[in-house]
Design a protein around this motif. Structure first.
Motif, PDB file in Angstrom:
ATOM      1  N   GLN A  93       0.822  -1.193   0.000  1.00  0.00           N
ATOM      2  CA  GLN A  93       0.000   0.000   0.000  1.00  0.00           C
ATOM      3  C   GLN A  93       0.865   1.256   0.000  1.00  0.00           C
ATOM      4  O   GLN A  93       1.893   1.329   0.677  1.00  0.00           O
ATOM      5  N   ALA A  94       0.425   2.258  -0.747  1.00  0.00           N
ATOM      6  CA  ALA A  94       1.144   3.528  -0.833  1.00  0.00           C
ATOM      7  C   ALA A  94       0.134   4.667  -0.861  1.00  0.00           C
ATOM      8  O   ALA A  94      -1.062   4.450  -1.129  1.00  0.00           O
ATOM      9  N   ASP A  95       0.598   5.885  -0.561  1.00  0.00           N
ATOM     10  CA  ASP A  95      -0.303   7.029  -0.625  1.00  0.00           C
ATOM     11  C   ASP A  95      -0.442   7.504  -2.076  1.00  0.00           C
ATOM     12  O   ASP A  95       0.098   6.885  -3.006  1.00  0.00           O
ATOM     13  N   GLU A  96      -1.141   8.612  -2.284  1.00  0.00           N
ATOM     14  CA  GLU A  96      -1.421   9.081  -3.637  1.00  0.00           C
ATOM     15  C   GLU A  96      -0.157   9.467  -4.391  1.00  0.00           C
ATOM     16  O   GLU A  96      -0.125   9.405  -5.625  1.00  0.00           O
ATOM     17  N   GLN A  97       0.886   9.870  -3.665  1.00  0.00           N
ATOM     18  CA  GLN A  97       2.143  10.250  -4.308  1.00  0.00           C
ATOM     19  C   GLN A  97       3.080   9.063  -4.517  1.00  0.00           C
ATOM     20  O   GLN A  97       4.140   9.202  -5.112  1.00  0.00           O
ATOM     21  N   GLY A  98       2.703   7.893  -4.014  1.00  0.00           N
ATOM     22  CA  GLY A  98       3.521   6.708  -4.186  1.00  0.00           C
ATOM     23  C   GLY A  98       4.420   6.380  -3.012  1.00  0.00           C
ATOM     24  O   GLY A  98       5.179   5.404  -3.061  1.00  0.00           O
ATOM     25  N   PHE A  99       4.361   7.165  -1.926  1.00  0.00           N
ATOM     26  CA  PHE A  99       5.164   6.874  -0.745  1.00  0.00           C
ATOM     27  C   PHE A  99       4.501   5.738   0.041  1.00  0.00           C
ATOM     28  O   PHE A  99       3.277   5.710   0.209  1.00  0.00           O
ATOM     29  N   ILE A 100       5.308   4.827   0.545  1.00  0.00           N
ATOM     30  CA  ILE A 100       4.798   3.576   1.098  1.00  0.00           C
ATOM     31  C   ILE A 100       4.250   3.779   2.507  1.00  0.00           C
ATOM     32  O   ILE A 100       4.881   4.393   3.368  1.00  0.00           O
ATOM     33  N   LEU A 101       3.062   3.236   2.736  1.00  0.00           N
ATOM     34  CA  LEU A 101       2.423   3.286   4.047  1.00  0.00           C
ATOM     35  C   LEU A 101       2.994   2.203   4.951  1.00  0.00           C
ATOM     36  O   LEU A 101       3.375   1.125   4.498  1.00  0.00           O
ATOM     37  N   SER A 102       3.005   2.494   6.244  1.00  0.00           N
ATOM     38  CA  SER A 102       3.520   1.513   7.208  1.00  0.00           C
ATOM     39  C   SER A 102       2.812   1.698   8.536  1.00  0.00           C
ATOM     40  O   SER A 102       2.223   2.755   8.823  1.00  0.00           O
ATOM     41  N   GLY A 103       2.871   0.665   9.381  1.00  0.00           N
ATOM     42  CA  GLY A 103       2.325   0.749  10.731  1.00  0.00           C
ATOM     43  C   GLY A 103       0.867   1.137  10.751  1.00  0.00           C
ATOM     44  O   GLY A 103       0.041   0.602  10.015  1.00  0.00           O
ATOM     45  N   LEU A 104       0.528   2.093  11.612  1.00  0.00           N
ATOM     46  CA  LEU A 104      -0.859   2.511  11.776  1.00  0.00           C
ATOM     47  C   LEU A 104      -1.415   3.240  10.565  1.00  0.00           C
ATOM     48  O   LEU A 104      -2.632   3.443  10.463  1.00  0.00           O
ATOM     49  N   ASP A 105      -0.552   3.653   9.640  1.00  0.00           N
ATOM     50  CA  ASP A 105      -1.030   4.353   8.437  1.00  0.00           C
ATOM     51  C   ASP A 105      -1.626   3.407   7.400  1.00  0.00           C
ATOM     52  O   ASP A 105      -2.256   3.851   6.443  1.00  0.00           O
ATOM     53  N   ILE A 106      -1.392   2.109   7.578  1.00  0.00           N
ATOM     54  CA  ILE A 106      -1.918   1.148   6.595  1.00  0.00           C
ATOM     55  C   ILE A 106      -3.441   1.145   6.667  1.00  0.00           C
ATOM     56  O   ILE A 106      -4.041   1.086   7.743  1.00  0.00           O
ATOM     57  N   GLU A 107      -4.052   1.231   5.510  1.00  0.00           N
ATOM     58  CA  GLU A 107      -5.511   1.320   5.451  1.00  0.00           C
ATOM     59  C   GLU A 107      -6.166  -0.004   5.847  1.00  0.00           C
ATOM     60  O   GLU A 107      -5.666  -1.086   5.534  1.00  0.00           O
ATOM     61  N   ARG A 108      -7.263   0.117   6.547  1.00  0.00           N
ATOM     62  CA  ARG A 108      -8.048  -1.063   6.938  1.00  0.00           C
ATOM     63  C   ARG A 108      -9.273  -1.208   6.025  1.00  0.00           C
ATOM     64  O   ARG A 108      -9.779  -0.231   5.476  1.00  0.00           O
ATOM     65  N   ASP A 109      -9.766  -2.430   5.920  1.00  0.00           N
ATOM     66  CA  ASP A 109     -10.945  -2.719   5.101  1.00  0.00           C
ATOM     67  C   ASP A 109     -12.053  -3.211   6.032  1.00  0.00           C
ATOM     68  O   ASP A 109     -12.040  -4.355   6.475  1.00  0.00           O
ATOM     69  N   ARG A 111       9.308   6.325   2.803  1.00  0.00           N
ATOM     70  CA  ARG A 111       8.198   6.054   3.715  1.00  0.00           C
ATOM     71  C   ARG A 111       7.255   7.247   3.808  1.00  0.00           C
ATOM     72  O   ARG A 111       7.687   8.391   3.851  1.00  0.00           O
ATOM     73  N   HIS A 112       5.968   6.965   3.847  1.00  0.00           N
ATOM     74  CA  HIS A 112       4.936   7.985   4.001  1.00  0.00           C
ATOM     75  C   HIS A 112       5.177   8.806   5.264  1.00  0.00           C
ATOM     76  O   HIS A 112       5.375   8.265   6.342  1.00  0.00           O
ATOM     77  N   ARG A 113       5.201  10.118   5.111  1.00  0.00           N
ATOM     78  CA  ARG A 113       5.373  11.072   6.209  1.00  0.00           C
ATOM     79  C   ARG A 113       6.730  10.968   6.899  1.00  0.00           C
ATOM     80  O   ARG A 113       6.865  11.352   8.059  1.00  0.00           O
ATOM     81  N   SER A 114       7.715  10.466   6.225  1.00  0.00           N
ATOM     82  CA  SER A 114       9.047  10.404   6.832  1.00  0.00           C
ATOM     83  C   SER A 114       9.653  11.803   6.896  1.00  0.00           C
ATOM     84  O   SER A 114       9.289  12.692   6.127  1.00  0.00           O
ATOM     85  N   THR A 115      10.595  11.977   7.825  1.00  0.00           N
ATOM     86  CA  THR A 115      11.337  13.227   7.916  1.00  0.00           C
ATOM     87  C   THR A 115      12.505  13.153   6.951  1.00  0.00           C
ATOM     88  O   THR A 115      13.354  12.268   7.060  1.00  0.00           O
TER      89      THR A 115
END
Length: 576
Positions: free
Chosen positions: A479-495, A526-530
């Motif tokens: 899974q990745a966000d709209e820009q293609g950065f990879i989601l991890s941990g609690l950011d992973i979308e649930r179904d 990574r999504h939202r990485s510094t």
């Protein structure tokens, strides 16, 4: 050639004798250790060495000497042997002078007297400095030589590959260097297309691909095993940190890098805000140190080698490589980072590498000597490149869309840019077109406020306009966000309150774990990485702890069968 010289300077005979004794015991086999009892005597010795065309690798100088302080001596020595590493011997009361000397004489290190034992207090420091000196100094060139045209895209590609992989090379411009024509004729390659690469053994390669050149240079491009405990894709700061910690903690670790160790950070000319390096260091220095650490602990590094595909089977993750082979692992770390976005204007594709460069400030610095060059972008990478290029180019112009640099660049870089007389800022502009047939000749700039176009001469344009994630080889598996950065941990979308179908274990993902169990992500990707080197290093180290927890979980899987045509070999002994 004579051995490189280490010069020790101290006015106290007993102290000088002790310093020379310690130096000769450790370095006498590779270096000639000399002594001087005063600053004046040392300067005389240095000038004689220069006249005899000998080289000085290291200066170890006492601060408190009558007639001339250590800092004053090092200031004079900087003009004679600018590449020598400089160490100041100090007492506790001299600390302020030593810190001041970092800027005044580009001091590399200061040591408190006395040191005991030298194995802990002296040698590790000097070993590191001498490694740095050897990495950057070539007294008699015996390595790779590259002959080509100054603004050739193929020539740039080869030079950039060699530089980023820390392979010493000599560039010979066919249009200005008489040696280039002579060497080409001696090699019997006068009619072969340029660029021409002459290897140390005298063999030549005409317009070689990076893969061919890497193989001929003996770089490691075949995996030793088929299965690993941890595979890391991407050798930027995050990947290198994970490799160091993974291998040092007993994991059979494979590091795969498509271009060169260091990633985007490895192209930085100067990193001045990284903890522990008050005088700063270059991206290539950071990469070299990290690679040495990783290899010391047993990490296997494939470079250049590109991951071209990914799949998971029965708890194992398979990485398909550009040489046709496949390797497998129970734990995968994705650290492929980001790449500079391409300039989307007319002429950009044609002139890439021929005056239009993405990053590559270090590689091309000597080629822009005396030129007026332009940089597109307002981030830290652009600022570092501007400062570095200003030492070579007549002028450097920063082109930014916004009103200034305050919102996108660190304050310490802004301050230094404002102090640099040869660096100019042009706000509210963008590049509308680049011009030139075989190489860059001019650029058209558009004023964002008026829309007016202005065409200005330009021989070199360096582009730092944001970054796009390198995830194409994953084929959307995580899974990745709209820009293609990879989601991890609690950011992973649930179904519907549940994890996605790819999540097959009865636990929540670890903080750096992706939507596939055992697949982790670290660094800029990574999504939202510094977006900082220190953060990437921290994430890479932290990811290894999650890898251990994942590997300790019960596994009911066996390694998958090797893919058809796999080239990786399986050693006879099994991994314990």
């Amino acid at each position: 050639m004579e051995k490189p010289v280490i010069l020790a300077v101290d006015d106290e005979p007993s102290v000088l004798a002790a310093v020379v004794r310690d130096l000769r015991r450790r370095y006498g086999g590779e270096y000639r250790v000399m002594r001087a009892a005063s600053g004046a005597e040392a300067l005389e010795a240095l000038r004689e060495l220069r006249l005899r065309n000998e080289v000085v690798a290291l200066l170890v100088v006492d601060q408190r000497m009558p007639g001339m302080t250590g800092v004053a001596l090092l200031a004079e020595a900087l003009d004679v042997f600018p590449d020598a590493r400089r160490v100041l011997l100090t007492a506790y009361a001299d600390t302020d002078a030593a810190i001041k000397a970092i800027n005044e004489v580009k001091l590399h290190h200061y040591l408190m007297k006395p040191w005991h034992p030298p194995e802990e207090q002296l040698y590790p420091v000097l070993d590191d400095l001498l490694d740095d000196w050897r990495a950057n100094f070539q007294p008699v060139f015996e390595g790779v030589r590259v002959i080509g045209h100054r603004w050739s895209a193929d020539g740039h590609r080869i030079r950039d590959f060699l530089a980023r992989n820390l392979i010493a090379y000599q560039w010979l411009d066919i249009e200005t260097d008489a040696e280039a024509t002579e060497l080409r004729e001696i090699a019997g390659a006068a009619q072969q297309p340029l660029p021409l690469v002459v290897l140390a053994d005298g063999t030549t390669l005409s317009q070689p691909s990076v893969a061919t050149l890497a193989e001929r240079l003996g770089l490691h491009t075949q995996a030793q095993w088929e299965t690993y405990d941890l595979i890391i894709v991407g050798a930027g700061p995050a990947g290198l940190a994970a490799a160091v910690y993974g291998a040092s903690e007993g994991l059979r670790t494979l590091l795969i890098e498509r271009e060169a160790p260091g990633g985007q950070a490895g192209t930085s000319s100067s990193i001045e805000n990284y903890l522990g390096f008050p005088a700063g260091l270059s991206g290539s220095d950071l990469a070299r140190r990290a690679v040495a650490q990783a290899r010391r602990f047993g990490t296997e590094i494939l470079a250049p080698m590109e991951a071209t595909g990914f799949s998971s089977s029965n708890g194992y993750h398979l990485i398909h490589l550009s040489n046709g082979s496949t390797v497998a692992t129970q734990a995968l770390l994705i650290a492929t980072g980001v790449q500079y976005r391409l300039l989307d204007v007319a002429g950009a594709e044609r002139l890439a590498g021929a005056g239009l460069f993405y990053g590559a400030a270090i590689t091309e610095a000597l080629n822009v000597k005396g030129q007026d060059v332009f940089i597109v972008g307002g981030g830290n990478s652009a600022g570092q490149a501007a400062l570095y290029l200003s030492h070579y180019a007549s002028s450097v112009t920063l082109l930014v869309r916004g009103a200034g640099l305050a919102d996108t660049m660190s304050q310490y870089l802004i301050a230094r840019i404002e102090e640099a007389e040869s660096i100019h800022l042009r706000p509210h502009v963008s590049v509308a077109e680049v011009h030139g047939e075989e190489s860059l000749e001019a650029i058209s700039l558009r004023d964002a406020r008026t829309g007016e176009l202005e065409r200005v001469p330009a021989r070199a344009l360096f582009v730092f306009i944001g970054a796009a994630p390198r995830t194409g080889w994953l084929n959307g598996a995580v899974q990745a966000d709209e820009q293609g950065f990879i989601l991890s941990g609690l950011d992973i979308e649930r179904d519907g309150g549940k994890r996605s179908r790819g999540w097959t274990v009865p636990r929540d993902p670890f903080w750096l774990e992706t939507s596939i169990p055992g697949v982790f992500v670290a660094g800029d990707l990574r999504h939202r990485s510094t977006k900082r080197i220190a953060s990437a290093v921290g994430e890479g180290a932290m990811a290894v702890q999650f890898v251990h927890q994942h590997l300790r979980a019960p596994m009911h899987a066996s390694p998958p069968e090797p893919a058809s045509g796999a080239q990786a070999k399986q050693p006879a002994e099994a991994h314990p």
